[in-house]
Design an enzyme around this catalytic site. Structure first.
Site, PDB file in Angstrom:
ATOM      1  N   ALA A  36       0.869  -1.089   0.288  1.00 12.17           N
ATOM      2  CA  ALA A  36       0.130   0.153  -0.073  1.00 12.17           C
ATOM      3  C   ALA A  36       1.148   1.473  -0.018  1.00 12.17           C
ATOM      4  O   ALA A  36       0.253   1.964  -0.484  1.00 12.17           O
ATOM      5  CB  ALA A  36      -1.234   0.057   1.676  1.00 12.17           C
ATOM      6  N   ALA A  37       1.914   1.445   0.486  1.00 10.14           N
ATOM      7  CA  ALA A  37       2.947   3.016   0.341  1.00 10.14           C
ATOM      8  C   ALA A  37       3.046   3.305  -0.722  1.00 10.14           C
ATOM      9  O   ALA A  37       3.448   2.307  -1.660  1.00 10.14           O
ATOM     10  CB  ALA A  37       3.953   2.215   1.398  1.00 10.14           C
ATOM     11  N   PRO A  38       3.064   4.868  -0.747  1.00  7.17           N
ATOM     12  CA  PRO A  38       2.802   5.099   0.009  1.00  7.17           C
ATOM     13  C   PRO A  38       1.342   5.816   0.556  1.00  7.17           C
ATOM     14  O   PRO A  38       1.001   6.637   1.115  1.00  7.17           O
ATOM     15  CB  PRO A  38       3.846   7.506  -0.463  1.00  7.17           C
ATOM     16  CG  PRO A  38       3.448   6.414  -2.040  1.00  7.17           C
ATOM     17  CD  PRO A  38       3.576   5.025  -2.262  1.00  7.17           C
ATOM     18  N   GLY A  39       0.664   5.366  -0.581  1.00  5.35           N
ATOM     19  CA  GLY A  39      -0.808   5.334   0.186  1.00  5.35           C
ATOM     20  C   GLY A  39      -1.641   6.109  -1.105  1.00  5.35           C
ATOM     21  O   GLY A  39      -2.651   5.800  -0.691  1.00  5.35           O
ATOM     22  N   GLY A  40      -0.977   6.266  -2.070  1.00  7.07           N
ATOM     23  CA  GLY A  40      -1.816   6.735  -3.092  1.00  7.07           C
ATOM     24  C   GLY A  40      -3.266   5.731  -3.757  1.00  7.07           C
ATOM     25  O   GLY A  40      -4.363   6.208  -3.498  1.00  7.07           O
ATOM     26  N   LYS A  41      -3.019   4.093  -3.414  1.00  5.94           N
ATOM     27  CA  LYS A  41      -4.775   3.234  -3.321  1.00  5.94           C
ATOM     28  C   LYS A  41      -5.328   3.197  -2.521  1.00  5.94           C
ATOM     29  O   LYS A  41      -6.477   3.682  -2.356  1.00  5.94           O
ATOM     30  CB  LYS A  41      -4.397   2.841  -4.114  1.00  5.94           C
ATOM     31  CG  LYS A  41      -3.948   2.513  -5.468  1.00  5.94           C
ATOM     32  CD  LYS A  41      -2.893   1.551  -6.186  1.00  5.94           C
ATOM     33  CE  LYS A  41      -2.674   2.489  -7.482  1.00  5.94           C
ATOM     34  NZ  LYS A  41      -1.308   2.925  -7.968  1.00  5.94           N
ATOM     35  N   ARG A  72       8.365   2.346   4.753  1.00  6.23           N
ATOM     36  CA  ARG A  72       7.250   3.576   3.779  1.00  6.23           C
ATOM     37  C   ARG A  72       5.726   2.644   4.244  1.00  6.23           C
ATOM     38  O   ARG A  72       5.081   3.736   3.807  1.00  6.23           O
ATOM     39  CB  ARG A  72       7.476   2.212   1.994  1.00  6.23           C
ATOM     40  CG  ARG A  72       8.525   2.995   1.378  1.00  6.23           C
ATOM     41  CD  ARG A  72       8.405   1.646   0.342  1.00  6.23           C
ATOM     42  NE  ARG A  72       7.350   1.971  -0.196  1.00  6.23           N
ATOM     43  CZ  ARG A  72       7.434   3.265  -1.733  1.00  6.23           C
ATOM     44  NH1 ARG A  72       8.349   4.058  -1.838  1.00  6.23           N
ATOM     45  NH2 ARG A  72       5.784   2.856  -2.915  1.00  6.23           N
ATOM     46  N   ASP A 130      -1.297  -3.688  -5.678  1.00  2.33           N
ATOM     47  CA  ASP A 130      -0.743  -2.373  -6.516  1.00  2.33           C
ATOM     48  C   ASP A 130       0.525  -3.187  -6.608  1.00  2.33           C
ATOM     49  O   ASP A 130       1.255  -3.029  -5.667  1.00  2.33           O
ATOM     50  CB  ASP A 130      -0.823  -1.280  -6.371  1.00  2.33           C
ATOM     51  CG  ASP A 130      -0.470  -0.198  -7.299  1.00  2.33           C
ATOM     52  OD1 ASP A 130      -0.402  -0.799  -7.850  1.00  2.33           O
ATOM     53  OD2 ASP A 130       0.084   0.845  -6.591  1.00  2.33           O
ATOM     54  N   CYS A 141       2.048  -0.397 -12.748  1.00 11.48           N
ATOM     55  CA  CYS A 141       2.808   0.565 -13.634  1.00 11.48           C
ATOM     56  C   CYS A 141       4.332  -0.211 -14.413  1.00 11.48           C
ATOM     57  O   CYS A 141       5.175   1.114 -14.375  1.00 11.48           O
ATOM     58  CB  CYS A 141       2.948   1.931 -12.626  1.00 11.48           C
ATOM     59  SG  CYS A 141       4.813   1.605 -11.258  1.00 11.48           S
TER      60      CYS A 141
HETATM   61  N1  SAM Z   1      -0.009   0.892  -3.890  1.00 11.49           N
HETATM   62  C1  SAM Z   1       1.221   2.280  -3.235  1.00 11.49           C
HETATM   63  C2  SAM Z   1       0.799   3.259  -4.011  1.00 11.49           C
HETATM   64  O1  SAM Z   1      -0.834   3.531  -4.647  1.00 11.49           O
HETATM   65  O2  SAM Z   1       1.226   4.559  -3.550  1.00 11.49           O
HETATM   66  C3  SAM Z   1       2.516   1.749  -4.394  1.00 11.49           C
HETATM   67  C4  SAM Z   1       3.162   0.442  -3.708  1.00 11.49           C
HETATM   68  S1  SAM Z   1       3.933   0.137  -4.826  1.00 11.49           S
HETATM   69  C5  SAM Z   1       3.822   0.011  -6.934  1.00 11.49           C
HETATM   70  C6  SAM Z   1       4.964  -1.728  -4.225  1.00 11.49           C
HETATM   71  C7  SAM Z   1       4.883  -1.610  -2.307  1.00 11.49           C
HETATM   72  O3  SAM Z   1       4.901  -2.706  -2.627  1.00 11.49           O
HETATM   73  C8  SAM Z   1       6.030  -0.831  -2.572  1.00 11.49           C
HETATM   74  O4  SAM Z   1       5.605   0.014  -1.813  1.00 11.49           O
HETATM   75  C9  SAM Z   1       7.240  -1.965  -1.222  1.00 11.49           C
HETATM   76  O5  SAM Z   1       7.761  -1.371  -0.534  1.00 11.49           O
HETATM   77  C10 SAM Z   1       6.186  -2.800  -1.495  1.00 11.49           C
HETATM   78  N2  SAM Z   1       6.154  -4.260  -1.771  1.00 11.49           N
HETATM   79  C11 SAM Z   1       7.386  -4.587  -2.217  1.00 11.49           C
HETATM   80  N3  SAM Z   1       7.734  -6.125  -1.961  1.00 11.49           N
HETATM   81  C12 SAM Z   1       6.573  -6.519  -1.403  1.00 11.49           C
HETATM   82  C13 SAM Z   1       5.478  -7.591  -0.907  1.00 11.49           C
HETATM   83  N4  SAM Z   1       7.099  -8.740  -0.862  1.00 11.49           N
HETATM   84  N5  SAM Z   1       5.025  -8.339  -0.333  1.00 11.49           N
HETATM   85  C14 SAM Z   1       4.460  -6.184   0.379  1.00 11.49           C
HETATM   86  N6  SAM Z   1       4.428  -5.663  -0.385  1.00 11.49           N
HETATM   87  C15 SAM Z   1       6.468  -5.069  -1.182  1.00 11.49           C
END
Ligand code: SAM
Length: 469
Positions: free
Chosen positions: A117-122, A145, A185, A238
């Site tokens: 979820a980070a940084p939280g857009g969705k 994050r 995401d 993305c």
């Molecule tokens: N959904 C977020 C938004 O809209 O702001 C962006 C998410 S970003 C594309 C992907 C996120 O997945 C990152 O913050 C990363 O730290 C996290 N991540 C990476 N590997 C992961 C895993 N195995 N399990 C959970 N989160 C993971």
């Protein structure tokens, strides 16, 4: 090491793949990567309607045709410098990135998981759609994050939240078929963000994309296993790499026959890739076809219908920990501020929990989260001090217009607001305050911004140091 194409900085392998994918459109695509990017904001419709926002917004905005509540704004505007931003009235996000959350239908009362979820857009979009009812579990595997995620959710005033910092493995073993809406995401190679973030371009390699595909396949099975029968899930990335997009969906459908694709509300700018999946189900966002950065999304459903889950506890289990006498200080504060609602809903005092000297307002659906590493369970209301209660900034932000009576509201153009946000005291004329002393909720155009204490026409600043700008 990447091999770059002769024309510039794009990896050759990436260009060849895109050429194969796009055919005649390839040149338009490459040209769009050199074109200026677009800027978007999404209105926090839990706090303000789009009509009201359009009325008070002091800079030019234009609706994003495929995003309810989304607006383009010009590049030279800095919406984060206005007190409306600190009041959580909007989230700044690329229009492409807004799309996945806009296509999953989240309603008040849903149990929602945002797994990465980070940084939280969705997650902020999901939280706003819940309107304070039901539960939002927002998780990220990275602790730093996850902290940024919590900050953004609190800025948005979301109170029915659980922010965790766990591995999807652990969540999956604890919450089989628990959530009725899931956002995945996934971490990806970020090809859609090359225009916005050059670091992603420098970091790109085809091996990385292949490795990520394995991670994504694992994540999507775990997400599907946490979805209750009849539940809905959105998968997004993305990136344009089919190995991280359509292949991941095909893998899920093969491994979990109870999952099926549904068609997201289609926009004329969306594209589909020729593949074995039904046309009009997986949406690709290309920057040469619409105004936004590259994205991919697919909407999925699980067969069946949801049953009540064994993870929901009876409220009495957790409230037994709470010393009811200590809550009197919170009540005294609430009386002084004329506060009887949070997020537009009457306060349910049975949902207050005290942990050490901190007070939390738990979500309506009290879930058994024992053993899960978390940053926040519920709304952090504030701290119990000796014979008094000190309210938190997340509490101020969770309040809606009309929740409190001791209010001072200043216009967004008032220079006192920027001084308040820097931590300074400000002077208040008698006619500007509803009460002449004590706790006050400072608002911008009626929308809560933070607390202060009024003494002899001076508002003592209670905007916490960690939130100042
Ligand atoms: N959904 C977020 C938004 O809209 O702001 C962006 C998410 S970003 C594309 C992907 C996120 O997945 C990152 O913050 C990363 O730290 C996290 N991540 C990476 N590997 C992961 C895993 N195995 N399990 C959970 N989160 C993971």
């Amino acid at each position: 090491m990447n091999t770059f194409d002769s024309s510039g900085s794009l990896p050759r392998e990436f260009c060849l793949r895109m050429q194969q994918l796009l055919g005649e459109e390839y040149d338009d695509f490459i040209n769009s990567l050199a074109a200026p990017r677009t800027y978007g904001l999404r209105v926090n419709t839990a706090k303000i309607s789009c009509e009201q926002f359009e009325e008070i917004c002091p800079f030019p905005i234009e609706p994003i045709p495929w995003i309810p509540g989304g607006y383009f704004y010009p590049e030279d505007v800095r919406p984060s410098r206005l007190a409306f931003y600190q009041a959580g009235l909007y989230y700044l996000q690329d229009p492409g990135a807004m799309t996945p959350a806009s296509r999953i239908s989240i309603h008040p009362g849903d149990r929602v998981l945002d797994l990465c979820a980070a940084p939280g857009g969705k997650a902020t979009a999901a939280g706003a759609a819940l309107m304070g009812e039901g539960l939002l579990v927002a998780n990220d595997i990275s602790t730093s994050r996850a902290r940024a995620l919590l900050r953004n959710l609190e800025l948005f005033g979301i109170s029915n939240l659980f922010v965790s910092n766990e591995s999807p493995d652990k969540l999956c073993s604890r919450f089989p078929e628990y959530f009725n809406k899931i956002i995945l995401d996934a971490p990806c190679s970020g090809e859609g963000m090359f225009r916005k973030d050059e670091a992603l371009l420098k970091d790109w390699s085809s091996e990385k994309s292949r490795e990520l595909s394995v991670v994504q396949k694992n994540l999507i099975l775990q997400a599907a296993d946490m979805l209750c029968p009849g539940g809905e899930m959105v998968y997004s990335t993305c990136t344009f790499s089919p190995a991280e997009d359509e292949d991941v969906i095909a893998y899920l459908l093969e491994q979990r026959p109870e999952m099926s694709l549904s068609s997201p509300a289609w926009y004329e700018g969306f594209s589909s890739m020729d593949c074995a999946l039904p046309a009009g189900t997986c949406a690709r966002i290309y920057p040469h076809k619409m105004k936004g950065e590259g994205h991919f999304l697919a909407l999925l459903k699980k067969d069946g219908s949801c049953n009540a889950s064994s993870h929901t506890l009876l409220r009495t289990v957790s409230s037994s920990k709470t010393d009811k006498n200590a809550l009197q200080w919170v009540r005294i504060f609430a009386d002084e501020l004329g506060l009887d609602r949070i997020g537009g809903k009457m306060i349910d005092w049975s949902r207050m929990e005290i942990r050490k000297d901190k007070v939390y307002y738990l979500p309506e659906a009290d879930t058994d989260f024992r053993g899960i590493t978390f940053l926040r369970n519920g709304l952090y209301m504030g701290d119990l001090k000796k014979n008094r209660f000190e309210p938190s900034q997340p509490l101020a932000l969770a309040l809606h217009k009309g929740d409190a009576r001791s209010v001072i509201s200043l216009d967004v153009s008032d220079e006192r607001l920027s001084r308040y946000l820097k931590g300074e005291t400000i002077s208040i004329r008698p006619e500007e305050a509803t009460r002449e002393k004590g706790w006050q909720l400072l608002c911008v155009n009626g929308y809560p911004l933070g607390f202060g204490k009024l003494v002899n026409g001076i508002l003592k600043n209670k905007y916490p140091a960690g939130w100042r700008i």
